[in-house]
Design a protein around this motif. Sequence first.
Motif, PDB file in Angstrom:
ATOM      1  N   GLY A  20       0.801  -1.230   0.000  1.00 35.78           N
ATOM      2  CA  GLY A  20       0.000   0.000   0.000  1.00 35.78           C
ATOM      3  C   GLY A  20       0.828   1.272   0.000  1.00 35.78           C
ATOM      4  N   ILE A  21       0.177   2.356   0.369  1.00 30.74           N
ATOM      5  CA  ILE A  21       0.876   3.643   0.472  1.00 30.74           C
ATOM      6  C   ILE A  21       1.576   3.692   1.827  1.00 30.74           C
ATOM      7  N   ARG A  22       2.821   4.173   1.827  1.00 26.63           N
ATOM      8  CA  ARG A  22       3.629   4.155   3.040  1.00 26.63           C
ATOM      9  C   ARG A  22       4.088   5.545   3.443  1.00 26.63           C
ATOM     10  N   TYR A  23       4.098   5.758   4.731  1.00 26.50           N
ATOM     11  CA  TYR A  23       4.805   6.904   5.294  1.00 26.50           C
ATOM     12  C   TYR A  23       6.191   6.357   5.623  1.00 26.50           C
ATOM     13  N   VAL A  24       7.208   6.854   4.940  1.00 28.80           N
ATOM     14  CA  VAL A  24       8.548   6.265   5.058  1.00 28.80           C
ATOM     15  C   VAL A  24       9.457   7.207   5.853  1.00 28.80           C
ATOM     16  N   ILE A  25      10.065   6.640   6.898  1.00 25.12           N
ATOM     17  CA  ILE A  25      10.956   7.447   7.745  1.00 25.12           C
ATOM     18  C   ILE A  25      12.391   6.975   7.540  1.00 25.12           C
ATOM     19  N   PHE A  26      13.229   7.872   7.087  1.00 28.14           N
ATOM     20  CA  PHE A  26      14.648   7.562   6.898  1.00 28.14           C
ATOM     21  C   PHE A  26      15.372   7.893   8.200  1.00 28.14           C
ATOM     22  N   MET A  27      15.775   6.842   8.912  1.00 26.95           N
ATOM     23  CA  MET A  27      16.442   7.052  10.192  1.00 26.95           C
ATOM     24  C   MET A  27      17.905   7.454   9.952  1.00 26.95           C
ATOM     25  N   TYR A  63      -1.903  12.044   6.782  1.00 28.34           N
ATOM     26  CA  TYR A  63      -2.012  11.200   5.573  1.00 28.34           C
ATOM     27  C   TYR A  63      -2.793   9.919   5.848  1.00 28.34           C
ATOM     28  N   LEU A  64      -3.355   9.831   7.039  1.00 29.52           N
ATOM     29  CA  LEU A  64      -3.970   8.594   7.509  1.00 29.52           C
ATOM     30  C   LEU A  64      -5.018   8.031   6.542  1.00 29.52           C
ATOM     31  N   VAL A  65      -5.867   8.905   6.019  1.00 26.64           N
ATOM     32  CA  VAL A  65      -6.947   8.448   5.140  1.00 26.64           C
ATOM     33  C   VAL A  65      -6.380   7.710   3.927  1.00 26.64           C
ATOM     34  N   PHE A  66      -5.351   8.295   3.309  1.00 29.19           N
ATOM     35  CA  PHE A  66      -4.763   7.674   2.110  1.00 29.19           C
ATOM     36  C   PHE A  66      -4.059   6.368   2.465  1.00 29.19           C
ATOM     37  N   ILE A  67      -3.288   6.432   3.533  1.00 31.90           N
ATOM     38  CA  ILE A  67      -2.487   5.254   3.897  1.00 31.90           C
ATOM     39  C   ILE A  67      -3.408   4.099   4.278  1.00 31.90           C
ATOM     40  N   LYS A  68      -4.370   4.385   5.129  1.00 33.11           N
ATOM     41  CA  LYS A  68      -5.289   3.339   5.595  1.00 33.11           C
ATOM     42  C   LYS A  68      -6.104   2.781   4.436  1.00 33.11           C
ATOM     43  N   GLY A  69      -6.601   3.684   3.603  1.00 35.39           N
ATOM     44  CA  GLY A  69      -7.432   3.271   2.463  1.00 35.39           C
ATOM     45  C   GLY A  69      -6.699   2.353   1.505  1.00 35.39           C
ATOM     46  N   GLY A  72      -1.974   0.354   3.568  1.00 36.32           N
ATOM     47  CA  GLY A  72      -0.550   0.631   3.765  1.00 36.32           C
ATOM     48  C   GLY A  72      -0.165   0.816   5.212  1.00 36.32           C
ATOM     49  N   GLY A  73       0.908   1.547   5.412  1.00 41.05           N
ATOM     50  CA  GLY A  73       1.412   1.723   6.772  1.00 41.05           C
ATOM     51  C   GLY A  73       2.645   2.587   6.832  1.00 41.05           C
ATOM     52  N   VAL A  74       3.476   2.262   7.808  1.00 41.38           N
ATOM     53  CA  VAL A  74       4.678   3.058   8.060  1.00 41.38           C
ATOM     54  C   VAL A  74       5.902   2.156   7.911  1.00 41.38           C
ATOM     55  N   THR A  75       6.899   2.663   7.194  1.00 42.33           N
ATOM     56  CA  THR A  75       8.159   1.929   7.037  1.00 42.33           C
ATOM     57  C   THR A  75       9.300   2.755   7.606  1.00 42.33           C
ATOM     58  N   ALA A  76      10.084   2.130   8.478  1.00 44.80           N
ATOM     59  CA  ALA A  76      11.298   2.786   8.971  1.00 44.80           C
ATOM     60  C   ALA A  76      12.475   2.240   8.177  1.00 44.80           C
ATOM     61  N   THR A  77      13.170   3.137   7.487  1.00 42.76           N
ATOM     62  CA  THR A  77      14.310   2.727   6.671  1.00 42.76           C
ATOM     63  C   THR A  77      15.496   3.581   7.079  1.00 42.76           C
ATOM     64  N   GLY A  78      16.487   3.706   6.201  1.00 46.07           N
ATOM     65  CA  GLY A  78      17.632   4.496   6.652  1.00 46.07           C
ATOM     66  C   GLY A  78      18.549   4.915   5.540  1.00 46.07           C
ATOM     67  N   GLY A  79      19.786   5.062   6.076  1.00 42.60           N
ATOM     68  CA  GLY A  79      20.324   4.679   7.392  1.00 42.60           C
ATOM     69  C   GLY A  79      19.893   3.278   7.823  1.00 42.60           C
ATOM     70  N   GLU A  80      19.995   3.059   9.125  1.00 47.06           N
ATOM     71  CA  GLU A  80      19.648   1.745   9.668  1.00 47.06           C
ATOM     72  C   GLU A  80      18.651   1.911  10.807  1.00 47.06           C
ATOM     73  N   PRO A  81      17.383   1.562  10.579  1.00 47.64           N
ATOM     74  CA  PRO A  81      16.372   1.753  11.615  1.00 47.64           C
ATOM     75  C   PRO A  81      16.627   0.940  12.886  1.00 47.64           C
ATOM     76  N   LEU A  82      17.328  -0.210  12.737  1.00 49.49           N
ATOM     77  CA  LEU A  82      17.546  -1.044  13.913  1.00 49.49           C
ATOM     78  C   LEU A  82      18.644  -0.487  14.833  1.00 49.49           C
ATOM     79  N   THR A 102       3.201  -2.112   9.921  1.00 54.50           N
ATOM     80  CA  THR A 102       4.535  -1.580  10.220  1.00 54.50           C
ATOM     81  C   THR A 102       5.622  -2.413   9.540  1.00 54.50           C
ATOM     82  N   ALA A 103       6.633  -1.723   9.023  1.00 53.28           N
ATOM     83  CA  ALA A 103       7.726  -2.433   8.347  1.00 53.28           C
ATOM     84  C   ALA A 103       9.061  -1.758   8.654  1.00 53.28           C
ATOM     85  N   VAL A 104      10.111  -2.586   8.773  1.00 50.90           N
ATOM     86  CA  VAL A 104      11.462  -2.022   8.824  1.00 50.90           C
ATOM     87  C   VAL A 104      12.212  -2.475   7.577  1.00 50.90           C
TER      88      VAL A 104
END
Length: 243
Positions: A20-27, A63-69, A72-82, A102-104
């Motif tokens: 789905g559609i993701r909110y992606v966070i680059f750690m 962005y909740l409406v788009f992501i949920k619809g 999708g969800g949230v992905t933590a990427t990077g860098g290294e999220p762990l 949720t995804a890493v």
Amino acid sequence: MDIKGRIHSVETMGTVDGPGIRYVIFMQGCPLRCIYCHNRDSWDPRGGREITVDELVEDINKYLVFIKGSGGGVTATGGEPLMQPEFVRELFIKVRAMGLNTAVDTSGFIDIDRAEKLLEVTDLVLLSIKHVVEERHREITGVGTRKIISFLNYLREIGKPVWIRYLIIPGYTDDPEDLNRLALMLRDYDNIELVDILPYHDMGAYKWEELGYDYPLKGVAVPTKQDMERAKAVFRRYGLPMG
Ligand code: SF4
């Protein structure tokens, strides 16, 4: 307590880092030193900017409406999220309560006891395997494969869904024998839902130069369509689930 983390940037409507559609966070911060790194400016754990979990949640809400619809969800990427497991865990707990997946996206170069608790609230792991041969992995990333294989074994043990990513860099990661070896290895993991074979690109090269470094892969061509097809065919032959 509202935990603080360091992030490099966010992408609000990603479509490739999970379903789905993701909110992606680059750690911010990475223990690897990949010679093709597309986010060279994410290496320094003291760089980026500080943010709280609640600040991120507030932004995700927009962005909740788009992501949920989109499922999708949230992905933590990077860098290294762990490298910032406590922060990402707190975030994922809140994100899950919002009904999101949720995804890493990780290199897997982490001590398992540091990742265990975060994985409990992670629906999907995107694991970027850089090379299957130890020496070549060291040449490309600066680190060995032992921790990464242990991490992948652990994910199998806990039945965590995994999408594998592997980059084709002509002359570095496309040797047919190495590809066969990797495909053979991956066949043993029944938790792998997808194997994504991706083409190398040099769009992050400018970041190296901006920071005053020579780009190590200067002059290396991007793979052709035929190169990609040849590589993918190896993984298909082993019956792996392909993207
Ligand atoms: S793991 Fe990712 S962020 Fe870290 S050096 Fe490699 S490509 Fe860059």
